[in-house]
Design a protein around this motif. Structure first.
Motif, PDB file in Angstrom:
ATOM      1  N   ALA A   1     -10.630   2.995 -10.811  1.00 44.95           N
ATOM      2  CA  ALA A   1     -10.911   2.705  -9.352  1.00 44.95           C
ATOM      3  C   ALA A   1      -9.643   2.473  -8.563  1.00 44.95           C
ATOM      4  O   ALA A   1      -9.542   1.606  -7.641  1.00 44.95           O
ATOM      5  N   LEU A   2      -8.739   3.099  -8.869  1.00 45.36           N
ATOM      6  CA  LEU A   2      -7.189   3.094  -8.193  1.00 45.36           C
ATOM      7  C   LEU A   2      -7.557   3.480  -6.688  1.00 45.36           C
ATOM      8  O   LEU A   2      -7.011   2.743  -5.956  1.00 45.36           O
ATOM      9  N   GLY A   3      -8.473   4.515  -6.566  1.00 44.33           N
ATOM     10  CA  GLY A   3      -8.686   4.938  -5.145  1.00 44.33           C
ATOM     11  C   GLY A   3      -9.343   3.854  -4.327  1.00 44.33           C
ATOM     12  O   GLY A   3      -8.946   3.781  -2.951  1.00 44.33           O
ATOM     13  N   THR A   4     -10.222   3.150  -4.822  1.00 44.85           N
ATOM     14  CA  THR A   4     -10.976   2.176  -4.250  1.00 44.85           C
ATOM     15  C   THR A   4     -10.167   0.935  -3.957  1.00 44.85           C
ATOM     16  O   THR A   4     -10.214   0.312  -2.897  1.00 44.85           O
ATOM     17  N   ILE A   5      -9.235   0.497  -4.851  1.00 43.49           N
ATOM     18  CA  ILE A   5      -8.138  -0.465  -4.591  1.00 43.49           C
ATOM     19  C   ILE A   5      -7.271  -0.255  -3.466  1.00 43.49           C
ATOM     20  O   ILE A   5      -7.147  -0.962  -2.589  1.00 43.49           O
TER      21      ILE A   5
ATOM     22  N   TRP B   1       0.902  -1.316   0.232  1.00 39.61           N
ATOM     23  CA  TRP B   1       0.062  -0.104   0.083  1.00 39.61           C
ATOM     24  C   TRP B   1       0.726   1.321   0.121  1.00 39.61           C
ATOM     25  O   TRP B   1       0.455   2.224  -0.901  1.00 39.61           O
ATOM     26  N   LEU B   2       1.907   1.148   0.857  1.00 42.35           N
ATOM     27  CA  LEU B   2       2.865   2.327   0.834  1.00 42.35           C
ATOM     28  C   LEU B   2       3.498   2.750  -0.442  1.00 42.35           C
ATOM     29  O   LEU B   2       3.474   3.838  -0.982  1.00 42.35           O
ATOM     30  N   ILE B   3       4.064   1.488  -1.080  1.00 44.21           N
ATOM     31  CA  ILE B   3       4.628   1.901  -2.194  1.00 44.21           C
ATOM     32  C   ILE B   3       3.638   2.055  -3.616  1.00 44.21           C
ATOM     33  O   ILE B   3       3.932   3.155  -4.086  1.00 44.21           O
ATOM     34  N   MET B   4       2.443   1.480  -3.639  1.00 43.97           N
ATOM     35  CA  MET B   4       1.466   2.024  -4.434  1.00 43.97           C
ATOM     36  C   MET B   4       1.170   3.395  -4.403  1.00 43.97           C
ATOM     37  O   MET B   4       1.048   4.135  -5.370  1.00 43.97           O
ATOM     38  N   THR B   5       0.790   3.746  -3.162  1.00 49.06           N
ATOM     39  CA  THR B   5       0.495   5.160  -2.778  1.00 49.06           C
ATOM     40  C   THR B   5       1.632   6.366  -3.250  1.00 49.06           C
ATOM     41  O   THR B   5       1.262   7.249  -3.962  1.00 49.06           O
ATOM     42  N   GLY B   6       2.679   5.863  -3.189  1.00 54.46           N
ATOM     43  CA  GLY B   6       3.902   6.606  -3.377  1.00 54.46           C
ATOM     44  C   GLY B   6       4.034   6.728  -4.684  1.00 54.46           C
ATOM     45  O   GLY B   6       4.047   7.724  -5.789  1.00 54.46           O
ATOM     46  N   LEU B   7       3.755   5.706  -5.736  1.00 53.26           N
ATOM     47  CA  LEU B   7       4.057   5.562  -7.120  1.00 53.26           C
ATOM     48  C   LEU B   7       2.843   6.489  -7.977  1.00 53.26           C
ATOM     49  O   LEU B   7       2.892   7.051  -8.707  1.00 53.26           O
TER      50      LEU B   7
END
Length: 52
Positions: free
Chosen positions: A32-36, A16-22
């Protein structure tokens, strides 16, 4: 890295941290990236809270 059922919350939190940073650095056209990300955060938080 070994993934076992007792320590599943922390790897989910790391993902989650890596995806949020990317998402902040790179424009990613995933619907729907926010939902994921929200579901991933809820799952990792619950597993860490339950000490799994």
């Amino acid at each position: 890295m070994r993934l076992n059922k007792r320590n599943l919350g922390m790897p989910l939190f790391c993902i989650w941290l890596i995806m949020t940073g990317l998402v902040q650095l790179v424009s990613v056209p995933i619907p729907a990236l926010g939902t994921i990300l929200a579901l991933l955060a809820i799952a990792s938080g619950a597993l860490i809270l339950l000490d799994r």
